[in-house]
Write an enzyme that holds these catalytic residues in place. Structure first.
Site, PDB file in Angstrom:
ATOM      1  N   LYS A 175       0.868  -1.178   0.000  1.00 18.71           N
ATOM      2  CA  LYS A 175       0.000   0.000   0.000  1.00 18.71           C
ATOM      3  C   LYS A 175       0.903   1.225   0.000  1.00 18.71           C
ATOM      4  O   LYS A 175       1.373   1.669   1.043  1.00 18.71           O
ATOM      5  CB  LYS A 175      -0.913  -0.004   1.220  1.00 18.71           C
ATOM      6  CG  LYS A 175      -2.266   0.725   1.033  1.00 18.71           C
ATOM      7  CD  LYS A 175      -2.153   2.217   0.782  1.00 18.71           C
ATOM      8  CE  LYS A 175      -1.851   2.988   2.048  1.00 18.71           C
ATOM      9  NZ  LYS A 175      -1.853   4.482   1.783  1.00 18.71           N
TER      10      LYS A 175
ATOM     11  N   GLU B  59       8.489  16.659  15.641  1.00 19.57           N
ATOM     12  CA  GLU B  59       8.970  16.459  14.275  1.00 19.57           C
ATOM     13  C   GLU B  59       8.221  17.379  13.314  1.00 19.57           C
ATOM     14  O   GLU B  59       6.992  17.372  13.272  1.00 19.57           O
ATOM     15  CB  GLU B  59       8.785  15.003  13.842  1.00 19.57           C
ATOM     16  CG  GLU B  59       9.366  14.724  12.481  1.00 19.57           C
ATOM     17  CD  GLU B  59       9.217  13.269  12.046  1.00 19.57           C
ATOM     18  OE1 GLU B  59      10.137  12.754  11.393  1.00 19.57           O
ATOM     19  OE2 GLU B  59       8.178  12.660  12.362  1.00 19.57           O
TER      20      GLU B  59
ATOM     21  N   GLU C 225       9.589   1.800  11.171  1.00 16.91           N
ATOM     22  CA  GLU C 225      10.563   2.895  11.130  1.00 16.91           C
ATOM     23  C   GLU C 225       9.731   4.161  11.116  1.00 16.91           C
ATOM     24  O   GLU C 225       9.073   4.473  10.121  1.00 16.91           O
ATOM     25  CB  GLU C 225      11.460   2.779   9.891  1.00 16.91           C
ATOM     26  CG  GLU C 225      12.722   3.613  10.001  1.00 16.91           C
ATOM     27  CD  GLU C 225      12.560   4.997   9.430  1.00 16.91           C
ATOM     28  OE1 GLU C 225      12.368   5.932  10.246  1.00 16.91           O
ATOM     29  OE2 GLU C 225      12.623   5.159   8.220  1.00 16.91           O
TER      30      GLU C 225
ATOM     31  N   CYS D  39      13.410  11.207   7.268  1.00 12.81           N
ATOM     32  CA  CYS D  39      13.304  10.841   8.685  1.00 12.81           C
ATOM     33  C   CYS D  39      14.627  10.996   9.419  1.00 12.81           C
ATOM     34  O   CYS D  39      14.652  11.169  10.636  1.00 12.81           O
ATOM     35  CB  CYS D  39      12.787   9.416   8.822  1.00 12.81           C
ATOM     36  SG  CYS D  39      13.803   8.185   7.958  1.00 12.81           S
TER      37      CYS D  39
END
Length: 486
Positions: A181, A390, A257, A291
């Protein structure tokens, strides 16, 4: 590749070896973040499409892929990598159209690394071993490895093909069948990848792809499906928590992750020019939508002003603009929603008492597209949201420190623990500091230097498990111990 050579594609699902529309015919638009124009349509899948894909994968689990000799499977995986390289220009163009990243970045990193992921894992399985243990003269134990089953891969939008192949290659190498996906914002290279896999000889049903969204859509259906044995997810931490709660009902194996708020620690004894060159990349490459980006920059006080002066000067040289212009270094953010989110943190920084020493606004002359100047913020303390949360854009904070103990205390004061960089020419300090940072990856005097054999992943809310080399196979396979009484 020139703009005139680019042909965006409409994206269908890929189920049991065929490209198919959604059963109800639903689609959504794919938008170019650099121009805000429609690139094409994407089939919108849900429960029914996921169920068809899982059934196809389950049938294929005991089919030709399982029975294929190891050398033949290795050849197929290597062929996938070869075909990715053969179509590098096309894939790079599609990636830059979907993401807004500069074309030079897609051509030099995203697509070559996607190919290398297949080449690496095809080579790696030639040397894979398990373990044998002898119990004196009583018994012999040995372990055999088998596929975990039908694996769901849920992929992010920032490095679409690179990160998808990072999961897909070892999952296939271990003998699993797959339902993918991709992120709804970046569907094109995933769609082409299924075609490449088919052309390389991957049997029907082994790889399936369903486009769609997350909640109440394809993502949720994949997480909930009882015949999915494992899910590998890369993305935002909040989404990871939702997937975990859903997957718990069927005790699926999970590999995560997730997010990061990564520190870049610069000691005064480091080579400042080298630091600046790499910090430009770790701060602003891919529009800061990585990231691993070092968004919290800590500089020893005696080097703070010289660093800041050089950092601002170099940042001013970055060209923001059209991803297909060779001089462009910073492209467009992924979507209007994400642009608004990132800019909201810049406004918040001012409210929290910070100073925008560079950037912070849309570049002049770029009224269309989701463009933002690389932004450097000073004057914030450790408790500010901008320092702790973040942002995932071209926004960094720069904070001075006086001692090792002080900076380590600040660096570890976070819910995240993905990566960190340490800059020093003191060998003892390098080992001492690196060993105390609570992160899955610590780079010393470098950033984003990856050996694919090494463990990759995060601590705390940055992830669960590790990928890379044998660590990927530990997730994508099951071990059975056989005990023979002698």
């Amino acid at each position: 590749m020139q703009k005139t050579d680019i042909r965006p594609i409409d994206c269908l699902h890929f189920i049991d070896g065929k490209f198919v529309p959604s059963l109800d015919g639903k689609t959504f638009d794919n938008i170019n973040p650099a121009t805000e124009e429609r690139l094409g349509t994407v089939a919108e899948g849900g429960v029914d499409e996921i169920d068809l894909a899982v059934k196809a994968a389950k049938r294929a689990l005991d089919g030709p892929w399982k029975k294929m000799p190891a050398n033949d499977r290795i050849a197929v995986l290597r062929k996938v990598g070869d075909l990715i390289l053969e179509r590098k220009e096309e894939l790079a163009a599609l990636e830059s159209l979907d993401t807004g990243k500069p074309i030079w970045l897609s051509e030099s990193i995203d697509i070559p690394r996607a190919a290398y992921n297949f080449h690496f894992f095809s080579d790696y399985i030639r040397t894979m071993t398990t373990e044998a243990t002898q119990m004196d003269d009583i018994a012999l134990n040995y372990a055999i490895r088998r596929p975990v089953g039908v694996v769901g891969l849920i992929n992010p939008w920032n490095l679409p093909l690179l990160l998808l192949t990072w999961k897909l290659a070892p999952a296939l190498a271990a003998g699993n069948t797959i339902v993918m996906k991709p992120a709804e914002l970046t569907p094109m290279t995933a769609t082409v990848l299924t075609e490449i896999c088919r052309d390389a000889g991957v049997p029907d049903g082994v790889i399936n792809l369903v486009h769609g969204f997350g909640p109440n859509s394809a993502g949720a259906a994949l997480s909930e499906h009882p015949d999915i044995n494992a899910i590998s997810f890369t993305g935002e931490t909040t989404t990871g928590k939702v997937i975990m709660a859903t997957a718990a009902k069927t005790l699926k194996r999970l590999s995560y992750e997730l997010g990061g708020k990564n520190p870049n620690i610069i000691f005064a004894d480091s080579n400042l020019d080298e630091v600046i060159e790499t910090t430009m990349k770790s701060s602003f490459i891919n529009q800061g939508e990585v990231c691993l980006c070092g968004s919290r920059i800590y500089v020893e006080r005696s080097a703070y002003e010289p660093f800041l002066e050089k950092f601002i000067a170099k940042t001013k040289e970055l060209v923001v603009g059209d991803p297909f212009e060779p001089k462009t270094k910073v492209g467009a953010l992924i979507s209007e929603e994400h642009f608004e989110r990132v800019t909201s943190y810049i406004h918040l920084a001012l409210e929290e008492g910070g100073t925008i020493v560079h950037g912070g606004k849309r570049p002049e002359g770029l009224e269309t597209g989701y463009y933002l100047e690389p932004t450097i913020i000073t004057g914030l303390d450790r408790k500010c949201r901008v320092v702790n949360e973040e942002i995932f854009g071209p926004v960094v904070t720069v904070i001075p420190f006086d001692t090792e103990e002080e900076v380590l205390d600040q660096v570890n004061d976070t819910h995240y623990g993905l990566s960190a960089s340490v800059w020093t020419n003191d060998l003892r300090r390098a080992h001492r500091v690196a060993g105390q940072i609570e992160a899955g990856i610590v780079w010393v005097n470098t950033w984003f230097l990856r050996d694919l054999r090494t463990p990759f992943g995060g601590m705390k809310q940055s992830g669960i498990g590790r990928e890379g080399g044998v660590h990927s196979f530990e997730f994508y396979s099951e071990l059975t111990n056989v005990c023979i009484k002698l």
